[in-house]
Enzyme design. Structure first.
Site, PDB file in Angstrom:
ATOM      1  N   LYS A   9      18.642   5.046  -3.648  1.00 35.26           N
ATOM      2  CA  LYS A   9      18.020   6.317  -4.010  1.00 35.26           C
ATOM      3  C   LYS A   9      17.690   6.363  -5.511  1.00 35.26           C
ATOM      4  O   LYS A   9      18.199   5.550  -6.286  1.00 35.26           O
ATOM      5  CB  LYS A   9      18.976   7.463  -3.654  1.00 35.26           C
ATOM      6  CG  LYS A   9      19.256   7.595  -2.151  1.00 35.26           C
ATOM      7  CD  LYS A   9      20.128   8.816  -1.888  1.00 35.26           C
ATOM      8  CE  LYS A   9      20.381   9.026  -0.400  1.00 35.26           C
ATOM      9  NZ  LYS A   9      21.124  10.270  -0.138  1.00 35.26           N
ATOM     10  N   TYR A  49      14.234  13.313   6.742  1.00 27.42           N
ATOM     11  CA  TYR A  49      15.320  14.294   6.715  1.00 27.42           C
ATOM     12  C   TYR A  49      14.974  15.513   7.590  1.00 27.42           C
ATOM     13  O   TYR A  49      15.320  16.649   7.245  1.00 27.42           O
ATOM     14  CB  TYR A  49      15.610  14.727   5.281  1.00 27.42           C
ATOM     15  CG  TYR A  49      16.360  13.676   4.468  1.00 27.42           C
ATOM     16  CD1 TYR A  49      17.493  13.041   4.977  1.00 27.42           C
ATOM     17  CD2 TYR A  49      15.953  13.336   3.182  1.00 27.42           C
ATOM     18  CE1 TYR A  49      18.193  12.088   4.236  1.00 27.42           C
ATOM     19  CE2 TYR A  49      16.652  12.381   2.434  1.00 27.42           C
ATOM     20  CZ  TYR A  49      17.769  11.772   2.968  1.00 27.42           C
ATOM     21  OH  TYR A  49      18.462  10.840   2.238  1.00 27.42           O
ATOM     22  N   PHE A  57      19.655  23.477   0.694  1.00 26.38           N
ATOM     23  CA  PHE A  57      19.576  22.449  -0.348  1.00 26.38           C
ATOM     24  C   PHE A  57      18.367  21.523  -0.181  1.00 26.38           C
ATOM     25  O   PHE A  57      18.167  20.620  -0.993  1.00 26.38           O
ATOM     26  CB  PHE A  57      20.862  21.614  -0.394  1.00 26.38           C
ATOM     27  CG  PHE A  57      21.192  20.883   0.887  1.00 26.38           C
ATOM     28  CD1 PHE A  57      20.580  19.676   1.213  1.00 26.38           C
ATOM     29  CD2 PHE A  57      22.132  21.411   1.779  1.00 26.38           C
ATOM     30  CE1 PHE A  57      20.895  19.008   2.387  1.00 26.38           C
ATOM     31  CE2 PHE A  57      22.448  20.740   2.960  1.00 26.38           C
ATOM     32  CZ  PHE A  57      21.817  19.538   3.263  1.00 26.38           C
ATOM     33  N   ARG A  85      27.390   1.431   7.079  1.00 23.52           N
ATOM     34  CA  ARG A  85      27.866   2.820   6.937  1.00 23.52           C
ATOM     35  C   ARG A  85      29.288   2.837   6.366  1.00 23.52           C
ATOM     36  O   ARG A  85      29.624   3.682   5.533  1.00 23.52           O
ATOM     37  CB  ARG A  85      27.855   3.543   8.293  1.00 23.52           C
ATOM     38  CG  ARG A  85      26.477   3.959   8.768  1.00 23.52           C
ATOM     39  CD  ARG A  85      25.888   5.119   8.004  1.00 23.52           C
ATOM     40  NE  ARG A  85      26.473   6.414   8.323  1.00 23.52           N
ATOM     41  CZ  ARG A  85      25.949   7.572   7.956  1.00 23.52           C
ATOM     42  NH1 ARG A  85      24.813   7.616   7.244  1.00 23.52           N
ATOM     43  NH2 ARG A  85      26.517   8.704   8.271  1.00 23.52           N
ATOM     44  N   THR A  91      29.419  11.190   2.857  1.00 22.78           N
ATOM     45  CA  THR A  91      28.229  11.727   2.187  1.00 22.78           C
ATOM     46  C   THR A  91      28.514  12.178   0.755  1.00 22.78           C
ATOM     47  O   THR A  91      27.761  11.858  -0.164  1.00 22.78           O
ATOM     48  CB  THR A  91      27.675  12.921   3.007  1.00 22.78           C
ATOM     49  OG1 THR A  91      27.410  12.473   4.340  1.00 22.78           O
ATOM     50  CG2 THR A  91      26.404  13.474   2.395  1.00 22.78           C
ATOM     51  N   ARG A 102      29.532   4.885  -2.382  1.00 19.64           N
ATOM     52  CA  ARG A 102      29.556   6.264  -2.894  1.00 19.64           C
ATOM     53  C   ARG A 102      30.891   6.575  -3.556  1.00 19.64           C
ATOM     54  O   ARG A 102      30.957   7.278  -4.563  1.00 19.64           O
ATOM     55  CB  ARG A 102      29.269   7.238  -1.745  1.00 19.64           C
ATOM     56  CG  ARG A 102      27.809   7.195  -1.280  1.00 19.64           C
ATOM     57  CD  ARG A 102      27.626   7.889   0.036  1.00 19.64           C
ATOM     58  NE  ARG A 102      26.232   8.075   0.423  1.00 19.64           N
ATOM     59  CZ  ARG A 102      25.844   8.509   1.602  1.00 19.64           C
ATOM     60  NH1 ARG A 102      26.747   8.821   2.532  1.00 19.64           N
ATOM     61  NH2 ARG A 102      24.568   8.655   1.885  1.00 19.64           N
ATOM     62  N   ASN A 112      23.974  10.602  -4.307  1.00 20.35           N
ATOM     63  CA  ASN A 112      24.999   9.725  -3.726  1.00 20.35           C
ATOM     64  C   ASN A 112      24.522   8.287  -3.500  1.00 20.35           C
ATOM     65  O   ASN A 112      25.029   7.582  -2.638  1.00 20.35           O
ATOM     66  CB  ASN A 112      25.580  10.350  -2.455  1.00 20.35           C
ATOM     67  CG  ASN A 112      24.534  10.602  -1.393  1.00 20.35           C
ATOM     68  OD1 ASN A 112      23.380  10.226  -1.562  1.00 20.35           O
ATOM     69  ND2 ASN A 112      24.937  11.213  -0.293  1.00 20.35           N
ATOM     70  N   HIS A 115      21.187   5.602   0.949  1.00 17.38           N
ATOM     71  CA  HIS A 115      21.058   6.068   2.338  1.00 17.38           C
ATOM     72  C   HIS A 115      21.290   4.865   3.236  1.00 17.38           C
ATOM     73  O   HIS A 115      20.854   3.762   2.918  1.00 17.38           O
ATOM     74  CB  HIS A 115      19.660   6.625   2.609  1.00 17.38           C
ATOM     75  CG  HIS A 115      19.378   6.770   4.077  1.00 17.38           C
ATOM     76  ND1 HIS A 115      19.817   7.857   4.810  1.00 17.38           N
ATOM     77  CD2 HIS A 115      18.764   5.937   4.964  1.00 17.38           C
ATOM     78  CE1 HIS A 115      19.461   7.696   6.071  1.00 17.38           C
ATOM     79  NE2 HIS A 115      18.820   6.538   6.189  1.00 17.38           N
ATOM     80  N   GLU A 126      13.882   4.275  11.548  1.00 17.27           N
ATOM     81  CA  GLU A 126      13.761   4.365  10.081  1.00 17.27           C
ATOM     82  C   GLU A 126      13.105   3.112   9.494  1.00 17.27           C
ATOM     83  O   GLU A 126      12.312   3.209   8.548  1.00 17.27           O
ATOM     84  CB  GLU A 126      15.142   4.607   9.468  1.00 17.27           C
ATOM     85  CG  GLU A 126      15.678   5.983   9.833  1.00 17.27           C
ATOM     86  CD  GLU A 126      17.060   6.282   9.256  1.00 17.27           C
ATOM     87  OE1 GLU A 126      17.677   5.377   8.649  1.00 17.27           O
ATOM     88  OE2 GLU A 126      17.510   7.434   9.407  1.00 17.27           O
TER      89      GLU A 126
HETATM   90  P1  TYD Z   1      23.268  13.578   5.854  1.00 15.88           P
HETATM   91  O1  TYD Z   1      22.264  12.961   6.795  1.00 15.88           O
HETATM   92  O2  TYD Z   1      24.096  14.731   6.349  1.00 15.88           O
HETATM   93  O3  TYD Z   1      24.317  12.500   5.291  1.00 15.88           O
HETATM   94  P2  TYD Z   1      24.282  10.920   5.043  1.00 15.88           P
HETATM   95  O4  TYD Z   1      23.328  10.625   3.894  1.00 15.88           O
HETATM   96  O5  TYD Z   1      25.710  10.569   4.660  1.00 15.88           O
HETATM   97  O6  TYD Z   1      23.852  10.258   6.325  1.00 15.88           O
HETATM   98  O7  TYD Z   1      22.497  14.086   4.552  1.00 15.88           O
HETATM   99  C1  TYD Z   1      21.411  13.399   4.018  1.00 15.88           C
HETATM  100  C2  TYD Z   1      21.390  13.594   2.534  1.00 15.88           C
HETATM  101  O8  TYD Z   1      21.191  14.969   2.230  1.00 15.88           O
HETATM  102  C3  TYD Z   1      22.691  13.224   1.822  1.00 15.88           C
HETATM  103  O9  TYD Z   1      22.824  11.838   1.611  1.00 15.88           O
HETATM  104  C4  TYD Z   1      22.549  14.002   0.550  1.00 15.88           C
HETATM  105  C5  TYD Z   1      21.832  15.275   0.986  1.00 15.88           C
HETATM  106  N1  TYD Z   1      22.778  16.406   1.182  1.00 15.88           N
HETATM  107  C6  TYD Z   1      22.871  17.354   0.173  1.00 15.88           C
HETATM  108  O10 TYD Z   1      22.198  17.270  -0.853  1.00 15.88           O
HETATM  109  N2  TYD Z   1      23.767  18.401   0.335  1.00 15.88           N
HETATM  110  C7  TYD Z   1      24.544  18.508   1.455  1.00 15.88           C
HETATM  111  O11 TYD Z   1      25.323  19.483   1.559  1.00 15.88           O
HETATM  112  C8  TYD Z   1      24.426  17.532   2.490  1.00 15.88           C
HETATM  113  C9  TYD Z   1      25.259  17.629   3.742  1.00 15.88           C
HETATM  114  C10 TYD Z   1      23.526  16.495   2.307  1.00 15.88           C
END
Ligand code: TYD
Length: 153
Positions: A9, A49, A57, A85, A91, A102, A112, A115, A126
């Site tokens: 990212k 997303y 957010f 993963r 996350t 992370r 973070n 992805h 994807e």
């Molecule tokens: P998600 O698909 O829930 O998690 P992951 O990346 O671990 O598969 O969320 C996608 C991205 O959205 C996450 O990496 C960062 C962002 N995000 C936020 O900014 N705030 C949040 O509260 C959450 C849950 C995700």
């Protein structure tokens, strides 16, 4: 072998962590069969997303994901989706275990660093979203014998 998508990212790009993170995947024994830099836009992010577009957010997530070009990678290996993963961690970087990407490089739930696809099915979807036909390659590392036992599933 199984394939998965990883995105380094904008937080990884701005913080100069590209090499560090790619190293982790290579050292683990995952095979890089696709790798490129690209600038994401709102169209592809709304698709990627889609499960989050209604979240408060989301505008901030969009801005964060467009704050620099990203690096997309196709990683291959046995159980690549689950393995990557596990290496990625929870996350929120503050909750992610030390030793995960992370957990070691992020203090944030949004910034973070990486992805990673969360299922084999999503991995396929994807990869098709971020790579054009011909951008994922097929080769066998010369020492694959020492990555896996000959009869390993
Ligand atoms: P998600 O698909 O829930 O998690 P992951 O990346 O671990 O598969 O969320 C996608 C991205 O959205 C996450 O990496 C960062 C962002 N995000 C936020 O900014 N705030 C949040 O509260 C959450 C849950 C995700």
């Amino acid at each position: 072998m199984e394939q998965t998508l990883v995105i380094l990212k904008p937080s990884a790009i701005h913080r100069g962590l590209i090499g560090e993170i790619i190293n982790r995947f290579q050292n683990k024994g995952l095979i890089i069969t696709g790798l490129k830099m690209m600038q994401l836009d709102e169209t592809i992010l709304r698709e990627h997303y889609a499960h989050l577009v209604e979240k408060p957010f989301f505008p901030s997530l969009l801005e964060s994901m467009m704050a620099a070009p990203v690096i997309v990678m196709c990683l291959e290996g046995k159980d690549a989706v689950e393995t990557v993963r596990l290496m990625t961690g929870a996350t929120n970087g503050r909750k992610a275990l030390p030793g995960t990407i992370r957990g070691d490089f992020s203090m944030s739930g949004q910034e973070n660093i990486v992805h990673a696809s969360d299922s084999v099915e999503n991995g396929k979807i994807e990869l098709a979203r971020f790579f054009k036909p011909g951008e994922i390659f097929n080769y066998t590392p010369s020492d694959l014998r020492f990555y896996y036992a000959p009869d390993e599933n």
